[in-house]
Design an enzyme around this catalytic site. Structure first.
Site, mmCIF file in Angstrom:
data_model
loop_
_atom_site.group_PDB
_atom_site.id
_atom_site.type_symbol
_atom_site.label_atom_id
_atom_site.label_comp_id
_atom_site.label_asym_id
_atom_site.label_seq_id
_atom_site.Cartn_x
_atom_site.Cartn_y
_atom_site.Cartn_z
ATOM 1 C CG ASP A 173 44.844 9.293 6.833
ATOM 2 O OD1 ASP A 173 44.451 8.497 6.210
ATOM 3 O OD2 ASP A 173 44.468 8.992 7.893
ATOM 4 C CG LEU A 174 47.580 8.733 0.313
ATOM 5 C CD1 LEU A 174 48.167 7.606 -0.088
ATOM 6 C CD2 LEU A 174 46.795 9.832 -0.177
ATOM 7 C CD GLU A 234 56.281 -6.121 -7.709
ATOM 8 O OE1 GLU A 234 54.770 -7.074 -7.313
ATOM 9 O OE2 GLU A 234 57.073 -6.705 -7.872
ATOM 10 C CG LEU A 240 56.645 9.825 -3.178
ATOM 11 C CD1 LEU A 240 58.036 10.364 -2.810
ATOM 12 C CD2 LEU A 240 56.530 9.932 -4.630
ATOM 13 C CB ALA A 274 51.740 3.420 -1.938
ATOM 14 N NE ARG A 303 63.652 -0.859 -0.879
ATOM 15 C CZ ARG A 303 62.033 -0.618 -1.347
ATOM 16 N NH1 ARG A 303 61.147 -0.026 -0.628
ATOM 17 N NH2 ARG A 303 62.088 -1.569 -2.205
ATOM 18 C CB SER A 306 55.261 -0.309 -8.938
ATOM 19 O OG SER A 306 55.380 -1.039 -8.597
ATOM 20 C CB SER A 315 55.425 0.027 -0.475
ATOM 21 O OG SER A 315 56.111 0.533 0.444
ATOM 22 C CE1 TYR A 332 52.589 -1.028 -3.688
ATOM 23 C CE2 TYR A 332 53.404 -2.076 -5.370
ATOM 24 C CZ TYR A 332 53.219 -0.854 -4.544
ATOM 25 O OH TYR A 332 54.899 0.030 -4.959
HETATM 26 N N1 GDD Z 1 60.580 -8.370 1.161
HETATM 27 C C1 GDD Z 1 61.730 -10.374 0.720
HETATM 28 N N2 GDD Z 1 62.168 -10.689 2.413
HETATM 29 N N3 GDD Z 1 61.606 -10.676 -0.274
HETATM 30 C C2 GDD Z 1 62.537 -11.774 -0.425
HETATM 31 C C3 GDD Z 1 63.106 -12.751 0.582
HETATM 32 C C4 GDD Z 1 62.899 -11.993 1.540
HETATM 33 O O1 GDD Z 1 63.045 -12.462 2.787
HETATM 34 N N4 GDD Z 1 63.536 -13.721 -0.103
HETATM 35 C C5 GDD Z 1 63.156 -13.602 -1.745
HETATM 36 N N5 GDD Z 1 62.426 -12.250 -1.722
HETATM 37 C C6 GDD Z 1 62.125 -11.606 -2.709
HETATM 38 C C7 GDD Z 1 60.980 -11.840 -3.412
HETATM 39 O O2 GDD Z 1 60.470 -12.533 -3.541
HETATM 40 C C8 GDD Z 1 60.228 -10.792 -4.333
HETATM 41 O O3 GDD Z 1 60.416 -11.837 -5.779
HETATM 42 C C9 GDD Z 1 62.131 -9.901 -4.544
HETATM 43 O O4 GDD Z 1 63.091 -10.822 -2.867
HETATM 44 C C10 GDD Z 1 61.857 -8.739 -3.777
HETATM 45 O O5 GDD Z 1 61.589 -8.216 -2.934
HETATM 46 P P1 GDD Z 1 60.782 -6.349 -2.124
HETATM 47 O O6 GDD Z 1 62.611 -5.996 -1.913
HETATM 48 O O7 GDD Z 1 59.700 -7.209 -1.125
HETATM 49 O O8 GDD Z 1 60.156 -5.946 -3.269
HETATM 50 P P2 GDD Z 1 59.594 -6.176 -4.257
HETATM 51 O O9 GDD Z 1 60.217 -6.605 -5.775
HETATM 52 O O10 GDD Z 1 58.176 -6.992 -4.261
HETATM 53 O O11 GDD Z 1 58.255 -5.017 -4.394
HETATM 54 C C11 GDD Z 1 59.512 -3.510 -4.466
HETATM 55 O O12 GDD Z 1 59.415 -2.695 -5.425
HETATM 56 C C12 GDD Z 1 59.052 -2.371 -6.281
HETATM 57 C C13 GDD Z 1 58.937 -2.116 -8.191
HETATM 58 O O13 GDD Z 1 60.254 -0.884 -7.229
HETATM 59 C C14 GDD Z 1 58.847 -2.128 -3.723
HETATM 60 O O14 GDD Z 1 59.685 -1.211 -3.264
HETATM 61 C C15 GDD Z 1 57.428 -2.195 -3.826
HETATM 62 O O15 GDD Z 1 56.622 -1.471 -3.679
HETATM 63 C C16 GDD Z 1 57.493 -1.659 -5.839
HETATM 64 O O16 GDD Z 1 56.992 -1.534 -6.141
#
Ligand code: GDD
Length: 301
Positions: A14-15, A93, A36, A38, A150, A91, A40, A115
């Site tokens: 456990d982290l 991010e 890996l 987190a 995913r 990341s 996330s 995050y």
């Molecule tokens: N989740 C989500 N849901 N995102 C949305 C939506 C929605 O309904 N509508 C638009 N988005 C946009 C978000 O605002 C963001 O700009 C983009 O889609 C991607 O969102 P996510 O798929 O939730 O991923 P993320 O970019 O925030 O983060 C992911 O990638 C990072 C980099 O590898 C995650 O996997 C993080 O844990 C990871 O670090």
């Protein structure tokens, strides 16, 4: 889950619990450790900022400490040969409100969420343990990586599942947030290969891993609906509840260092990835009679 696991042996850890990580490392005596783990999902990090800091940030410290203590490393005692190699999942991010584009290993960080801040802490700490203790500790700065496995809360899978539900008549609408954000999306399988390659190097170093191509969320949506023979404009509704307090507008990787030093390059492009995910969800929902969404919890995402 069992089919995927095969001969994998699970050991509890456990982290949030330093002792459990020390026990796990002592028991397994690993050659390589990949962190890996987190919290996330970026939006959750505003709702549970402290927990995100504990798990996604301080969790990295606890894994590094477990390796350090079990290897008998101290400030005055460097690791001997045959040390445990450590990989940290950093990341894109961390780049947040980007200072330059595309982003390299040298691009300064400006995280936009609790995050992203926690990931930046883990990244710097990994570098610090490498420099302080001579540990083989490296970070992969991974851009978004996706596959049919995913989680349904992330936008690619939310879209592929949403398309499949509309195509099969279970839903009429898909509610999304910011369609104008852009991401550098790649296939997770390619990125796992990069992680492994990073730990096989003679010298530890950090690498940006991404495709070098960016696409808008709107493009993702248009393409995913088109794969199923649908027009996204008939089904997508913008919902302000999915807009984030601070957004990362546009990410794009420069993976030149990984290409040059690891010989790594992605094999699957954006179009192929989106088609793979939509087709997998059409199959999943068809075979489960539409009940697959029960596995992914509610529509709260
Ligand atoms: N989740 C989500 N849901 N995102 C949305 C939506 C929605 O309904 N509508 C638009 N988005 C946009 C978000 O605002 C963001 O700009 C983009 O889609 C991607 O969102 P996510 O798929 O939730 O991923 P993320 O970019 O925030 O983060 C992911 O990638 C990072 C980099 O590898 C995650 O996997 C993080 O844990 C990871 O670090």
């Amino acid at each position: 889950m069992r089919e995927i696991l095969g001969d994998v042996r699970l050991v509890r850890g456990d982290l949030l619990d330093q002792g459990s990580l020390i026990s796990a490392v002592e028991r397994v005596q690993p050659d390589e450790v990949y962190n890996l783990a987190a919290i996330s999902y970026v939006p959750m990090s505003w709702q549970q900022a402290e927990l995100t800091g504990e798990v996604t940030g301080l969790g990295v410290l606890r894994v590094l400490e477990a390796i350090r203590v079990c290897s008998g490393i101290s400030a005055s005692r460097s690791p001997s040969t045959g040390q445990i190699r450590f990989y940290q999942a950093s990341s894109s991010e961390m780049f947040g409100k980007v200072r330059e584009s595309p982003q390299t290993e040298q691009t300064p960080f400006h995280p936009r969420s609790p995050y992203g801040v926690a990931k930046a802490y883990g990244h710097h700490l990994t570098q610090n343990y490498r420099e302080s203790y001579g540990m083989f500790a490296v970070s992969g700065i991974l851009f978004n990586h996706e596959s049919p496995r995913r989680g349904a809360e992330f936008v690619t899978r939310k879209v592929s599942l949403g398309v499949a539900k509309v195509r099969l008549g279970y839903e009429r609408q898909l509610r999304l947030g910011n369609l104008s954000a852009s991401r550098d999306w790649g296939f997770a399988g390619d990125y796992v290969r990069a992680m492994h390659l990073m730990l096989q190097r003679d010298e530890p170093a950090d690498y940006v891993i991404g495709t070098g191509v960016t696409h808008g969320v709107g493009e993702l949506v248009e393409l995913a609906f088109a794969v199923a023979g649908l027009d996204w404009r008939d089904h997508v509704v913008t919902d302000a509840s999915f807009i984030r307090p601070a957004e990362v507008d546009r990410l794009c990787a420069n993976p030149a260092k990984a290409a040059g030093e690891l010989g790594w390059e992605p094999k699957i492009g954006f179009e192929e990835l989106v088609a793979m995910m939509v087709e997998a969800d059409l199959k999943l929902l068809t075979e489960s009679g539409g009940h697959a969404e029960d596995w992914f919890g509610s529509d709260a995402w």
